[in-house]
Write a protein that holds these residues in place. Structure first.
Motif, PDB file in Angstrom:
ATOM      1  N   UNK A 177       0.757  -0.881   0.083  1.00 55.47           N
ATOM      2  CA  UNK A 177      -0.350   0.002  -0.170  1.00 55.47           C
ATOM      3  C   UNK A 177       0.938   1.658   0.059  1.00 55.47           C
ATOM      4  N   UNK A 178       0.657   1.609  -0.928  1.00 56.15           N
ATOM      5  CA  UNK A 178       1.563   3.836  -0.957  1.00 56.15           C
ATOM      6  C   UNK A 178       0.017   4.652  -1.245  1.00 56.15           C
ATOM      7  N   UNK A 179       0.710   5.567  -0.123  1.00 54.93           N
ATOM      8  CA  UNK A 179      -0.124   6.443  -0.872  1.00 54.93           C
ATOM      9  C   UNK A 179       0.263   7.689  -1.618  1.00 54.93           C
ATOM     10  N   UNK A 180       1.065   7.470  -2.218  1.00 54.29           N
ATOM     11  CA  UNK A 180       1.119   8.389  -4.085  1.00 54.29           C
ATOM     12  C   UNK A 180       1.996   7.036  -4.916  1.00 54.29           C
ATOM     13  N   UNK A 181       1.875   6.826  -6.245  1.00 54.62           N
ATOM     14  CA  UNK A 181       2.343   5.966  -7.455  1.00 54.62           C
ATOM     15  C   UNK A 181       2.213   7.395  -7.686  1.00 54.62           C
ATOM     16  N   UNK A 182       3.745   7.428  -8.221  1.00 58.84           N
ATOM     17  CA  UNK A 182       4.016   7.844  -9.570  1.00 58.84           C
ATOM     18  C   UNK A 182       3.993   7.727 -10.774  1.00 58.84           C
ATOM     19  N   UNK A 183       3.816   6.161 -11.353  1.00 61.66           N
ATOM     20  CA  UNK A 183       3.793   5.698 -12.088  1.00 61.66           C
ATOM     21  C   UNK A 183       4.656   5.213 -13.034  1.00 61.66           C
ATOM     22  N   UNK A 184       5.605   5.474 -12.368  1.00 62.34           N
ATOM     23  CA  UNK A 184       7.440   5.162 -12.934  1.00 62.34           C
ATOM     24  C   UNK A 184       7.729   3.642 -13.017  1.00 62.34           C
ATOM     25  N   UNK A 185       6.730   3.331 -12.489  1.00 65.38           N
ATOM     26  CA  UNK A 185       7.693   1.767 -12.855  1.00 65.38           C
ATOM     27  C   UNK A 185       7.578   0.817 -11.512  1.00 65.38           C
ATOM     28  N   UNK A 186       6.979   2.033 -10.108  1.00 58.03           N
ATOM     29  CA  UNK A 186       6.892   1.136  -9.355  1.00 58.03           C
ATOM     30  C   UNK A 186       5.462  -0.647  -9.059  1.00 58.03           C
ATOM     31  N   UNK A 187       4.715  -0.142  -9.862  1.00 59.35           N
ATOM     32  CA  UNK A 187       3.445  -1.408 -10.229  1.00 59.35           C
ATOM     33  C   UNK A 187       4.428  -2.012 -10.378  1.00 59.35           C
ATOM     34  N   UNK A 188       5.316  -2.790 -11.635  1.00 60.48           N
ATOM     35  CA  UNK A 188       5.548  -3.573 -12.413  1.00 60.48           C
ATOM     36  C   UNK A 188       6.367  -3.974 -11.924  1.00 60.48           C
ATOM     37  N   UNK A 189       7.191  -3.260 -11.219  1.00 58.88           N
ATOM     38  CA  UNK A 189       8.526  -3.799 -10.320  1.00 58.88           C
ATOM     39  C   UNK A 189       8.458  -4.698  -9.216  1.00 58.88           C
ATOM     40  N   UNK A 190       7.170  -3.757  -8.783  1.00 61.38           N
ATOM     41  CA  UNK A 190       6.556  -4.787  -7.068  1.00 61.38           C
ATOM     42  C   UNK A 190       6.173  -6.031  -7.682  1.00 61.38           C
ATOM     43  N   UNK A 191       4.929  -6.214  -9.377  1.00 60.13           N
ATOM     44  CA  UNK A 191       4.868  -7.516  -9.758  1.00 60.13           C
ATOM     45  C   UNK A 191       5.364  -8.187 -10.557  1.00 60.13           C
ATOM     46  N   UNK A 192       6.959  -8.191 -10.889  1.00 61.19           N
ATOM     47  CA  UNK A 192       8.387  -8.474 -10.814  1.00 61.19           C
ATOM     48  C   UNK A 192       8.505  -9.890 -10.124  1.00 61.19           C
ATOM     49  N   UNK A 193       7.506  -9.630  -8.675  1.00 61.76           N
ATOM     50  CA  UNK A 193       8.119 -10.534  -7.393  1.00 61.76           C
ATOM     51  C   UNK A 193       7.225 -10.457  -6.759  1.00 61.76           C
ATOM     52  N   UNK A 194       5.795 -10.675  -7.078  1.00 57.92           N
ATOM     53  CA  UNK A 194       4.710 -11.457  -6.691  1.00 57.92           C
ATOM     54  C   UNK A 194       4.087 -10.046  -6.053  1.00 57.92           C
ATOM     55  N   UNK A 195       4.348  -8.986  -5.861  1.00 54.05           N
ATOM     56  CA  UNK A 195       3.320  -7.949  -5.515  1.00 54.05           C
ATOM     57  C   UNK A 195       2.487  -7.275  -6.229  1.00 54.05           C
ATOM     58  N   UNK A 196       1.012  -6.653  -5.498  1.00 53.13           N
ATOM     59  CA  UNK A 196      -0.157  -6.411  -6.459  1.00 53.13           C
ATOM     60  C   UNK A 196       0.585  -4.721  -5.056  1.00 53.13           C
ATOM     61  N   UNK A 197       0.925  -3.812  -6.158  1.00 52.52           N
ATOM     62  CA  UNK A 197       0.816  -2.015  -6.107  1.00 52.52           C
ATOM     63  C   UNK A 197      -0.443  -1.702  -5.581  1.00 52.52           C
ATOM     64  N   UNK A 198      -1.151  -0.826  -4.754  1.00 52.46           N
ATOM     65  CA  UNK A 198      -2.148  -0.818  -4.492  1.00 52.46           C
ATOM     66  C   UNK A 198      -1.934   0.628  -4.068  1.00 52.46           C
ATOM     67  N   UNK A 199      -2.449   2.122  -4.637  1.00 49.71           N
ATOM     68  CA  UNK A 199      -1.792   3.275  -4.163  1.00 49.71           C
ATOM     69  C   UNK A 199      -3.599   4.199  -3.822  1.00 49.71           C
ATOM     70  N   UNK A 200      -3.383   5.441  -2.537  1.00 50.31           N
ATOM     71  CA  UNK A 200      -4.353   5.653  -2.098  1.00 50.31           C
ATOM     72  C   UNK A 200      -4.516   6.816  -3.308  1.00 50.31           C
ATOM     73  N   UNK A 201      -3.559   6.763  -4.148  1.00 52.43           N
ATOM     74  CA  UNK A 201      -3.446   8.065  -5.012  1.00 52.43           C
ATOM     75  C   UNK A 201      -2.532   8.046  -5.847  1.00 52.43           C
ATOM     76  N   UNK A 202      -2.350   8.913  -7.336  1.00 48.10           N
ATOM     77  CA  UNK A 202      -1.660   8.226  -8.709  1.00 48.10           C
ATOM     78  C   UNK A 202      -1.519   9.695  -9.221  1.00 48.10           C
ATOM     79  N   UNK A 203      -0.125   9.367  -9.134  1.00 50.04           N
ATOM     80  CA  UNK A 203       0.259  10.929  -9.570  1.00 50.04           C
ATOM     81  C   UNK A 203      -0.224  12.106 -10.574  1.00 50.04           C
ATOM     82  N   UNK A 204      -1.128  11.346 -11.562  1.00 54.06           N
ATOM     83  CA  UNK A 204      -1.814  11.929 -12.182  1.00 54.06           C
ATOM     84  C   UNK A 204      -3.184  12.128 -11.733  1.00 54.06           C
ATOM     85  N   UNK A 205      -3.489  11.815 -10.709  1.00 57.72           N
ATOM     86  CA  UNK A 205      -4.888  11.894  -9.761  1.00 57.72           C
ATOM     87  C   UNK A 205      -4.251  13.391  -9.075  1.00 57.72           C
TER      88      UNK A 205
END
Length: 175
Positions: free
Chosen positions: A140-168
């Motif tokens: 769980x993260x407060x802000x996902x800057x949408x610069x690869x975090x989701x993909x890098x965590x998925x590579x280790x079998x972890x789902x990223x859930x952000x309260x807010x994205x950088x776009x929002x």
């Protein structure tokens, strides 16, 4: 809490800055989300603790040192559950643990982090927690800057859930 409530609290805390900033992974950005301004302010901190607590699904929250510590404390207090802290590096004295707090073998843990850019801090925390015997499938993260975090965590079998994205966040700050 809605995304708008959290974004309003981040903006009110003056946590979104514009200019040229170097990021922890070595890149640069035209904006910066100052986690210390929202983590040391009781209004956004309480909103974040509430939002993260609502998203716990029986997991023990684990804060990533240093920025995730106030967040995991706020979450644990709101949910009335114990938590652990994942250090970035092992200290050379005392217990020399990478994970602080009580963690049972096979216990389900969710990583709590402030901002995900590449997600490397969260990935490192996942590895330390797994090495300590935890089962980790979500972050769980407060802000996902949408610069690869989701993909890098998925590579280790972890789902990223952000309260807010950088776009929002940036769409609301630009208004």
């Amino acid at each position: 809490m809605t995304n708008d409530d959290l974004i309003d609290a981040l903006v009110a805390a003056d946590a979104v800055k514009f200019g040229e900033f170097e990021l922890s992974h070595g890149g640069t950005s035209e904006y910066y989300v100052d986690k210390y301004l929202f983590e040391t302010n009781p209004e956004p901190l309480a909103l974040i603790g509430e939002a993260f607590a609502e998203r716990l699904d029986g997991e023990k929250p684990a804060g990533v040192a240093l920025g995730g510590v106030p967040l995991v404390v706020a979450t644990a207090l709101e949910a009335e559950v114990p938590y652990v802290i994942a250090r970035k590096k092992q200290k050379e004295y005392g217990t020399a643990n990478l994970v602080e707090g009580r963690l049972d073998e096979g216990e389900e843990v969710v990583v709590v982090e402030d901002i995900a850019t590449t997600g490397q801090s969260a990935v490192d925390a996942v590895e330390a927690l797994r090495d300590a015997g935890a089962e980790v499938n979500r972050a769980l993260v407060v802000v996902d800057r949408q610069e690869g975090g989701t993909e890098n965590l998925a590579d280790v079998g972890v789902e990223l859930e952000a309260l807010v994205t950088a776009d929002e966040l940036l769409a609301r700050v630009d208004d």
